[in-house]
Design a protein around this motif. Structure first.
Motif: not given
Length: 141
Positions: A34-45, A47-56
């Motif tokens: 329900s976070h207002p910038q849910f998709l933007e926050m995921i994109k920032e995270y 960059e922090l983690t470099d997780s292939v699973e998260l990116a896909s």
């Protein structure tokens, strides 16, 4: 503000849950759908983690959302050689974050580096020896 109709798609919700789970596992942050910038926050995270699973999972989710956000690359980043081509090769040991090692010896003023989750970090800092990541930032003790 982006359209939230993607939240009605069960497949999109399952990809969002994968993103939430990976972020919580790697960074210890509980992101809410329900976070207002849910998709933007995921994109920032990503960059922090470099997780292939998260990116896909994010790329599928962003395409379902019809978001104007760019898709992120899922390929690992290229490792840069820190040694000049004319210099003698310096062995840089890859050490697990939990392993205890003796004090560093700086040869030719180059720092010893540790590869952790596909990224290079200085083994020693002013605060001490590298111990891992905390919320995407290197932790030294």
């Amino acid at each position: 503000m982006s359209d939230k109709n993607w939240m009605l798609n069960p497949t999109a919700i399952s990809h969002a849950r994968v993103c939430i789970a990976v972020i919580q596992e790697e960074l210890g942050v509980k992101l809410k759908l329900s976070h207002p910038q849910f998709l933007e926050m995921i994109k920032e995270y990503i960059e922090l983690t470099d997780s292939v699973e998260l990116a896909s999972a994010y790329n599928v989710l962003a395409s379902m959302a019809g978001s104007q956000l760019d898709a992120v690359a899922t390929a690992p980043q290229k490792v840069v050689n820190l040694n000049p081509p004319n210099a003698k090769p310096v062995e840089t040991p890859v050490v697990a974050a939990t392993q205890v090692a003796p004090a560093p010896v700086n040869t030719n003023s180059q720092q010893e580096m540790i590869e952790y989750k596909g990224k290079l970090y200085p083994r020693f800092s002013d605060e001490g020896e590298f111990k891992g990541l905390y919320r995407g930032q290197p932790r030294y003790a």
